[in-house]
Design an enzyme around this catalytic site. Structure first.
Site, PDB file in Angstrom:
ATOM      1  N   LEU A  46       0.856  -1.183   0.000  1.00 26.26           N
ATOM      2  CA  LEU A  46       0.000   0.000   0.000  1.00 26.26           C
ATOM      3  C   LEU A  46       0.893   1.234   0.000  1.00 26.26           C
ATOM      4  CD1 LEU A  46      -2.466  -1.203   2.779  1.00 26.26           C
ATOM      5  CD2 LEU A  46      -2.872  -1.239   0.303  1.00 26.26           C
ATOM      6  N   SER A  47       0.314   2.383  -0.277  1.00 21.70           N
ATOM      7  CA  SER A  47       1.161   3.577  -0.298  1.00 21.70           C
ATOM      8  C   SER A  47       1.821   3.801   1.057  1.00 21.70           C
ATOM      9  CB  SER A  47       0.364   4.805  -0.742  1.00 21.70           C
ATOM     10  OG  SER A  47      -0.781   4.979   0.048  1.00 21.70           O
ATOM     11  N   GLU A  48       1.100   3.519   2.158  1.00 22.16           N
ATOM     12  CA  GLU A  48       1.713   3.577   3.491  1.00 22.16           C
ATOM     13  C   GLU A  48       1.122   2.525   4.414  1.00 22.16           C
ATOM     14  OE1 GLU A  48       3.134   7.292   1.877  1.00 22.16           O
ATOM     15  OE2 GLU A  48       1.048   6.645   2.089  1.00 22.16           O
ATOM     16  N   THR A  49       1.962   2.005   5.293  1.00 25.03           N
ATOM     17  CA  THR A  49       1.540   1.188   6.425  1.00 25.03           C
ATOM     18  C   THR A  49       2.056   1.865   7.685  1.00 25.03           C
ATOM     19  OG1 THR A  49       1.554  -0.871   5.148  1.00 25.03           O
ATOM     20  CG2 THR A  49       1.719  -1.067   7.542  1.00 25.03           C
ATOM     21  N   HIS A  75      -3.180  10.130   5.521  1.00 23.67           N
ATOM     22  CA  HIS A  75      -4.235   9.113   5.457  1.00 23.67           C
ATOM     23  C   HIS A  75      -3.928   7.941   6.390  1.00 23.67           C
ATOM     24  CE1 HIS A  75      -1.727   6.654   2.731  1.00 23.67           C
ATOM     25  NE2 HIS A  75      -2.596   5.690   2.920  1.00 23.67           N
TER      26      HIS A  75
END
Length: 266
Positions: A46-49, A75
């Site tokens: 994902l774009s960020e974790t 987010h």
């Protein structure tokens, strides 16, 4: 709650599943290595974790893209606060305090919205690179540099934002590896629109970028002479953000929904 075994996926800046920006969230005890967290973020892809470490009266929070750690992510902060409220670690009338590498963040709940107080990023007007149009697809009206290597390019209209077709390798080569493109909205109820490209962090296009509003909110507040605004991120998934400038801070409001939780077999 911090057994290092459960991970949640949350769609942030959305009120129904499969919209907004998905983030991974893990509540951990602080024993995990940087390498393990980076590998987990790569596995989630994902774009960020976000990895959240509960403390006595606050939470440490760290953010990893599939390729690197970043200091601040809007987010993933929203997703993490959503999980903390959902699990009852904080009551809905309580404030959440996050300590991130990019700053101390204050989170509250306001009816169905999670309200995040973020720092305001400074903006410095700079020269438009000669190769901008060939790399991105339009010639900006003006361009700014901001914190965390962000470049902010202002377009003439929303159509230019929607039709942008960046060459991501060229962006990295040309110093535009963290690029926001923004314009006024074409609909009367939308103050401004944005797309965010971050190939330098392994994210070609981020669906909804909360931290972008640290720069965009003061920019558009000055241009539109407003302190409260509604923004649309016109990515493929799209997302809606309410943002305002208050006490020299940026306030970002959004909703979130948990899509799934998973148990690690590791």
């Amino acid at each position: 709650m911090t057994n290092n075994k459960t991970i949640y996926q949350v769609d942030a800046f959305a009120n129904v599943a499969f919209q907004g920006n998905p983030a991974g969230v893990m509540l951990v005890d602080g024993s995990l290595s940087d390498e393990w967290m980076q590998n987990m973020a790569l596995e989630m892809n994902l774009s960020e974790t976000a990895f959240v470490i509960p403390k006595e009266d606050s939470f440490d929070i760290r953010y990893f893209t599939p390729t690197t750690e970043i200091p601040l992510c809007g987010h993933a902060t929203l997703a993490s606060a959503h999980i903390i409220y959902q699990l009852g670690l904080k009551d809905e009338n309580e404030t959440i305090h996050f300590k991130a590498k990019g700053g101390n963040l204050t989170i509250t709940k306001e009816e169905d919205f999670i309200v995040m107080t973020f720092p305001k990023y400074p903006l410095t007007k700079t020269k438009i690179p000669k190769n901008f149009k060939s790399s991105v697809g339009f010639q900006p009206v003006e361009i700014y540099s901001s914190s965390n290597n962000w470049i902010v390019a202002v377009a003439k209209n929303q159509n230019e934002i929607e039709q942008s077709n960046p060459n991501f390798e060229a962006l990295k080569t040309n110093g535009l590896g963290h690029l926001m493109v923004s314009s006024e909205g074409k609909e009367s109820n939308i103050d401004f629109v944005v797309r965010c490209f971050a190939p330098a962090s392994g994210i070609n296009e981020d669906p909804v970028t909360g931290s972008a509003y640290c720069a965009l909110t003061p920019l558009w507040s000055q241009k539109l002479q407003k302190t409260e605004m509604f923004s649309l991120q016109v990515s493929e998934r799209g997302g809606e953000v309410k943002t305002s400038l208050k006490n020299n801070k940026v306030e970002i409001k959004g909703k979130a929904i948990t899509v799934f939780e998973a148990k690690l077999k590791l």
